[in-house]
Design a protein around this motif. Structure first.
Motif, PDB file in Angstrom:
ATOM      1  N   SER A 199     -33.930  21.247  52.203  1.00 19.11           N
ATOM      2  CA  SER A 199     -33.636  22.243  51.166  1.00 19.11           C
ATOM      3  C   SER A 199     -33.615  21.560  49.938  1.00 19.11           C
ATOM      4  O   SER A 199     -33.257  20.441  49.805  1.00 19.11           O
ATOM      5  N   LYS A 200     -33.639  22.579  48.894  1.00 19.69           N
ATOM      6  CA  LYS A 200     -33.686  21.901  47.429  1.00 19.69           C
ATOM      7  C   LYS A 200     -32.089  21.538  47.157  1.00 19.69           C
ATOM      8  O   LYS A 200     -32.009  21.293  46.090  1.00 19.69           O
ATOM      9  N   VAL A 201     -31.484  21.888  47.989  1.00 15.24           N
ATOM     10  CA  VAL A 201     -29.986  21.652  47.672  1.00 15.24           C
ATOM     11  C   VAL A 201     -29.504  20.079  47.748  1.00 15.24           C
ATOM     12  O   VAL A 201     -28.460  19.488  47.056  1.00 15.24           O
ATOM     13  N   ARG A 202     -30.459  19.158  48.050  1.00 19.90           N
ATOM     14  CA  ARG A 202     -30.181  17.897  48.068  1.00 19.90           C
ATOM     15  C   ARG A 202     -30.217  17.398  46.645  1.00 19.90           C
ATOM     16  O   ARG A 202     -30.662  17.839  45.565  1.00 19.90           O
ATOM     17  N   SER A 203     -29.531  16.424  46.418  1.00 15.28           N
ATOM     18  CA  SER A 203     -29.234  15.699  44.984  1.00 15.28           C
ATOM     19  C   SER A 203     -29.437  14.349  44.790  1.00 15.28           C
ATOM     20  O   SER A 203     -30.016  13.821  43.876  1.00 15.28           O
ATOM     21  N   TYR A 204     -28.785  13.538  45.567  1.00  8.18           N
ATOM     22  CA  TYR A 204     -28.893  12.035  45.494  1.00  8.18           C
ATOM     23  C   TYR A 204     -30.246  11.603  45.588  1.00  8.18           C
ATOM     24  O   TYR A 204     -30.672  10.786  44.848  1.00  8.18           O
ATOM     25  N   SER A 205     -30.972  12.078  46.463  1.00  7.45           N
ATOM     26  CA  SER A 205     -32.242  11.694  46.807  1.00  7.45           C
ATOM     27  C   SER A 205     -33.369  11.939  45.476  1.00  7.45           C
ATOM     28  O   SER A 205     -34.244  11.504  45.324  1.00  7.45           O
ATOM     29  N   ASN A 206     -32.678  13.059  44.746  1.00 11.01           N
ATOM     30  CA  ASN A 206     -33.552  13.137  43.598  1.00 11.01           C
ATOM     31  C   ASN A 206     -33.552  12.263  42.432  1.00 11.01           C
ATOM     32  O   ASN A 206     -34.590  11.842  41.700  1.00 11.01           O
ATOM     33  N   ASN A 207     -32.423  11.533  42.509  1.00  7.53           N
ATOM     34  CA  ASN A 207     -32.248  10.336  41.599  1.00  7.53           C
ATOM     35  C   ASN A 207     -32.526   9.033  42.128  1.00  7.53           C
ATOM     36  O   ASN A 207     -32.841   8.225  41.246  1.00  7.53           O
ATOM     37  N   PHE A 208     -32.530   8.847  43.639  1.00  6.53           N
ATOM     38  CA  PHE A 208     -32.798   7.699  44.108  1.00  6.53           C
ATOM     39  C   PHE A 208     -34.318   7.857  45.117  1.00  6.53           C
ATOM     40  O   PHE A 208     -34.026   7.930  46.355  1.00  6.53           O
ATOM     41  N   PRO A 209     -35.263   8.377  44.548  1.00  7.80           N
ATOM     42  CA  PRO A 209     -36.239   8.760  45.253  1.00  7.80           C
ATOM     43  C   PRO A 209     -37.267   7.730  45.992  1.00  7.80           C
ATOM     44  O   PRO A 209     -38.261   7.486  45.899  1.00  7.80           O
ATOM     45  N   GLU A 240     -31.696  -1.369  51.485  1.00  5.07           N
ATOM     46  CA  GLU A 240     -33.122  -1.963  51.818  1.00  5.07           C
ATOM     47  C   GLU A 240     -34.143  -0.740  52.166  1.00  5.07           C
ATOM     48  O   GLU A 240     -33.813   0.211  52.915  1.00  5.07           O
ATOM     49  N   THR A 241     -35.133  -0.510  51.485  1.00  5.15           N
ATOM     50  CA  THR A 241     -36.050   0.444  51.772  1.00  5.15           C
ATOM     51  C   THR A 241     -37.128   0.124  52.847  1.00  5.15           C
ATOM     52  O   THR A 241     -37.069  -1.110  53.303  1.00  5.15           O
ATOM     53  N   ASP A 242     -37.885   0.803  53.567  1.00  6.94           N
ATOM     54  CA  ASP A 242     -38.860   0.855  54.396  1.00  6.94           C
ATOM     55  C   ASP A 242     -39.937  -0.366  53.968  1.00  6.94           C
ATOM     56  O   ASP A 242     -40.599  -0.902  54.909  1.00  6.94           O
ATOM     57  N   SER A 243     -40.051  -0.638  52.757  1.00 12.80           N
ATOM     58  CA  SER A 243     -41.044  -1.580  52.287  1.00 12.80           C
ATOM     59  C   SER A 243     -40.417  -2.647  51.863  1.00 12.80           C
ATOM     60  O   SER A 243     -41.072  -3.697  51.221  1.00 12.80           O
ATOM     61  N   GLY A 244     -38.930  -3.095  52.268  1.00 16.00           N
ATOM     62  CA  GLY A 244     -38.466  -4.141  51.785  1.00 16.00           C
ATOM     63  C   GLY A 244     -37.690  -4.447  50.612  1.00 16.00           C
ATOM     64  O   GLY A 244     -37.124  -5.447  50.286  1.00 16.00           O
ATOM     65  N   GLU A 245     -37.898  -3.451  49.605  1.00 17.67           N
ATOM     66  CA  GLU A 245     -37.158  -3.481  48.425  1.00 17.67           C
ATOM     67  C   GLU A 245     -35.464  -3.424  48.601  1.00 17.67           C
ATOM     68  O   GLU A 245     -35.061  -2.603  49.654  1.00 17.67           O
ATOM     69  N   ARG A 246     -34.887  -4.421  47.924  1.00 16.97           N
ATOM     70  CA  ARG A 246     -33.381  -4.216  48.131  1.00 16.97           C
ATOM     71  C   ARG A 246     -32.452  -3.764  46.763  1.00 16.97           C
ATOM     72  O   ARG A 246     -33.083  -3.994  45.632  1.00 16.97           O
ATOM     73  N   TYR A 247     -31.577  -3.021  47.091  1.00 15.51           N
ATOM     74  CA  TYR A 247     -30.759  -2.381  46.141  1.00 15.51           C
ATOM     75  C   TYR A 247     -29.304  -2.875  46.154  1.00 15.51           C
ATOM     76  O   TYR A 247     -28.768  -2.354  47.156  1.00 15.51           O
ATOM     77  N   LEU A 248     -28.749  -3.141  45.084  1.00 14.13           N
ATOM     78  CA  LEU A 248     -27.206  -3.388  45.112  1.00 14.13           C
ATOM     79  C   LEU A 248     -26.535  -1.808  45.261  1.00 14.13           C
ATOM     80  O   LEU A 248     -27.146  -0.706  44.237  1.00 14.13           O
ATOM     81  N   ASP A 249     -25.739  -1.415  46.120  1.00 13.40           N
ATOM     82  CA  ASP A 249     -25.248  -0.176  46.313  1.00 13.40           C
ATOM     83  C   ASP A 249     -23.851  -0.147  45.631  1.00 13.40           C
ATOM     84  O   ASP A 249     -22.790  -0.587  45.946  1.00 13.40           O
ATOM     85  N   PHE A 250     -23.836   0.518  44.261  1.00 16.07           N
ATOM     86  CA  PHE A 250     -22.845   0.848  43.423  1.00 16.07           C
ATOM     87  C   PHE A 250     -22.454   2.295  43.515  1.00 16.07           C
ATOM     88  O   PHE A 250     -21.914   2.962  42.675  1.00 16.07           O
ATOM     89  N   LEU A 251     -22.821   2.828  44.845  1.00 15.94           N
ATOM     90  CA  LEU A 251     -22.447   4.359  45.103  1.00 15.94           C
ATOM     91  C   LEU A 251     -21.522   4.311  46.295  1.00 15.94           C
ATOM     92  O   LEU A 251     -20.554   5.049  46.233  1.00 15.94           O
ATOM     93  N   ALA A 252     -21.869   3.495  47.257  1.00 13.93           N
ATOM     94  CA  ALA A 252     -21.041   3.236  48.510  1.00 13.93           C
ATOM     95  C   ALA A 252     -20.708   4.762  49.029  1.00 13.93           C
ATOM     96  O   ALA A 252     -19.512   4.964  49.261  1.00 13.93           O
ATOM     97  N   GLY A 253     -21.657   5.522  49.239  1.00 15.11           N
ATOM     98  CA  GLY A 253     -21.565   6.803  50.060  1.00 15.11           C
ATOM     99  C   GLY A 253     -20.399   7.515  49.310  1.00 15.11           C
ATOM    100  O   GLY A 253     -19.771   8.285  50.037  1.00 15.11           O
ATOM    101  N   ALA A 254     -20.504   7.653  47.952  1.00 16.91           N
ATOM    102  CA  ALA A 254     -19.558   8.385  47.120  1.00 16.91           C
ATOM    103  C   ALA A 254     -18.153   7.799  47.472  1.00 16.91           C
ATOM    104  O   ALA A 254     -17.187   8.840  47.680  1.00 16.91           O
ATOM    105  N   GLY A 255     -17.836   6.898  47.754  1.00 16.93           N
ATOM    106  CA  GLY A 255     -16.400   6.411  48.422  1.00 16.93           C
ATOM    107  C   GLY A 255     -16.411   6.557  49.593  1.00 16.93           C
ATOM    108  O   GLY A 255     -15.049   6.045  50.189  1.00 16.93           O
ATOM    109  N   SER A 256     -17.575   6.391  50.546  1.00 17.83           N
ATOM    110  CA  SER A 256     -17.118   6.604  52.031  1.00 17.83           C
ATOM    111  C   SER A 256     -17.337   5.273  52.558  1.00 17.83           C
ATOM    112  O   SER A 256     -17.194   4.958  53.812  1.00 17.83           O
ATOM    113  N   LEU A 257     -17.654   4.232  51.896  1.00 14.46           N
ATOM    114  CA  LEU A 257     -18.150   2.964  52.635  1.00 14.46           C
ATOM    115  C   LEU A 257     -17.329   1.785  51.824  1.00 14.46           C
ATOM    116  O   LEU A 257     -17.974   0.929  51.332  1.00 14.46           O
TER     117      LEU A 257
END
Length: 421
Positions: free
Chosen positions: A9-19, A31-48
């Motif tokens: 559904s188009k209701v998704r939002s985070y994936s629009n910003n982090f495609p 880490e992405t499927d191609s091995g790129e690494r990202y620091l996570d400063f979202l942390a599951g919107a505070g769930s992690l």
């Protein structure tokens, strides 16, 4: 990415910003499927709050699963639930001299808010609840009625009733508590006496607005003097996010009801609870329930996380130190580009910077992502860049994040200055 575009559904939002396509995660890294690494400063919107896949929590969970431990238990007794309640009492309630019953609700924060509102209305026999401007409490109808954000409210499709909105501390310079107190005692104010007041002591989605200790203490007194329950929504601000386990601890208040979710499981597993003073426990059996209120896997990791992170002060000390790191960088960029920024906001590692407009904040977040960091914006116009790293982040990892942010600000400032000229 075609499968998501075709079927999700188009209701998704985070994936629009982090495609990108994420495959694995550890600590504060994605880490992405191609091995790129990202620091996570979202942390599951505070769930992690304790990071991705903490090894000790992972081992405890895997051991429980492979021993055929109960997975789904409704509200039946289980060893996992007992262990969680023991840990909650030992590491959280007793050190803070708190006396609460625990209600297990459906597994999301909005489920806990719905239960808290329902209980308050049941106990007091009044339908009205007071909530505040810029508050966010969830997207189910009852919680949404207490939510201020018009974007979310507009998705309901039906009138949202049963809530009186008051200005949060600092909103438009209004002394909201004097207004509230006067309206409670004026028979012609038009305010239906509320069963409860619902608030976040630090507003997350609303833009990292922080209520002062004095304001919270005064609000608690007004509630006590007028037979109104005080509900603190600690779903995003709790579990250490603001520097102490509960966000309201520095104010010394003791809410009648507290809602917790997000990081209470410690591992990102769905779990939500309501803490209520024993004298308020007027529920009849099954009067408020939910099929997934017995997620025993979440109970296992929740119990272990409380023992691991809240048996001493080490985590609180790390939060304070890492928060100071962020503040130092924010002060530097604010001095360097005063035209881009308004003020620093928040507390602990629920911290951020208000930009001159939402477009600037979005450009900075986008540039951060391009350089290897996931970070989001908040506020009425998405004008606040919101730093939400795991609480367990190290000094060196935070330094990497701050370098990415600084470079993003430099790049955006250069573009905006060039555009203006």
């Amino acid at each position: 990415m075609d499968i998501f575009n075709q079927y999700e559904s188009k209701v998704r939002s985070y994936s629009n910003n982090f495609p990108v396509l994420f495959k694995k995660a550890k600590g504060c890294w994605l880490e992405t499927d191609s091995g790129e690494r990202y620091l996570d400063f979202l942390a599951g919107a505070g769930s992690l709050n304790y990071g991705h896949n903490n090894s000790e929590l992972q081992t405890a969970l895997v051991d429980y699963i492979t021993s055929d431990g109960i997975t789904h238990g409704l509200d039946m007794h289980s060893n996992a639930k007992a262990d969680f309640l023991v840990a909650l009492n030992k590491y959280i309630f007793q050190p803070r001299s708190l006396d609460y019953k625990v209600q297990f609700t459906g597994p999301t924060g909005t489920n806990a808010v719905e239960a808290a509102l329902k209980l308050a209305r049941k106990v007091k026999g009044r339908p009205n609840v007071v909530a505040f401007t810029n508050g966010f409490h969830g997207c189910t109808a009852g919680a949404l009625a207490a939510t201020g954000n018009q974007h979310h409210r507009g998705g309901n499709g039906l009138p949202l009733a049963g809530v009186t909105r008051l200005p949060y501390e600092g909103y438009a310079g209004i002394d909201s508590l004097s207004l509230f107190e006067t309206m409670l005692t004026d028979a012609s104010s038009g305010l239906d006496k509320p069963a409860a007041v619902l608030l976040e002591t630090v507003q997350g989605e609303g833009g990292l607005n922080v209520a002062s200790n004095q304001w919270l203490q005064r609000l608690e007194k007004i509630c006590r003097d007028n037979d109104v329950l005080l509900i603190v929504d600690d779903i995003q601000a709790g579990c250490g996010r603001t520097g102490t386990f509960f966000s309201f601890e520095p104010a010394g208040i003791k809410p009648d009801i507290v809602t917790l979710s997000k990081s209470i499981s410690g591992y990102g597993l769905p779990m939500a609870i309501v803490l209520l003073k024993p004298e308020l426990d007027s529920w009849k059996p099954g009067e408020h329930n939910g099929t997934f209120r017995g997620n025993n896997h979440a109970f296992v990791t929740a119990a272990h996380s409380l023992q691991m992170f809240w048996s001493d002060n080490a985590l609180e000390e790390n939060i304070a130190a890492r928060s100071a790191q962020v503040s130092e960088t924010l002060s530097l960029v604010m001095k360097r580009y005063p035209q881009l920024f308004e003020q620093q906001k928040g507390r602990g590692l629920m911290i951020g910077v208000e930009c001159s407009c939402g477009e600037t904040a979005s450009l900075i977040a986008r540039e951060c992502f391009a350089n290897g960091m996931v970070i989001e914006t908040a506020g009425p116009n998405d004008e606040v860049v919101k730093f939400f790293s795991p609480l367990t982040i190290t000094q060196s990892e935070m330094a990497q994040g701050m370098k990415i942010f600084e470079q993003a600000v430099d790049t955006v400032a250069s573009k905006l200055i060039k555009k203006a000229s």
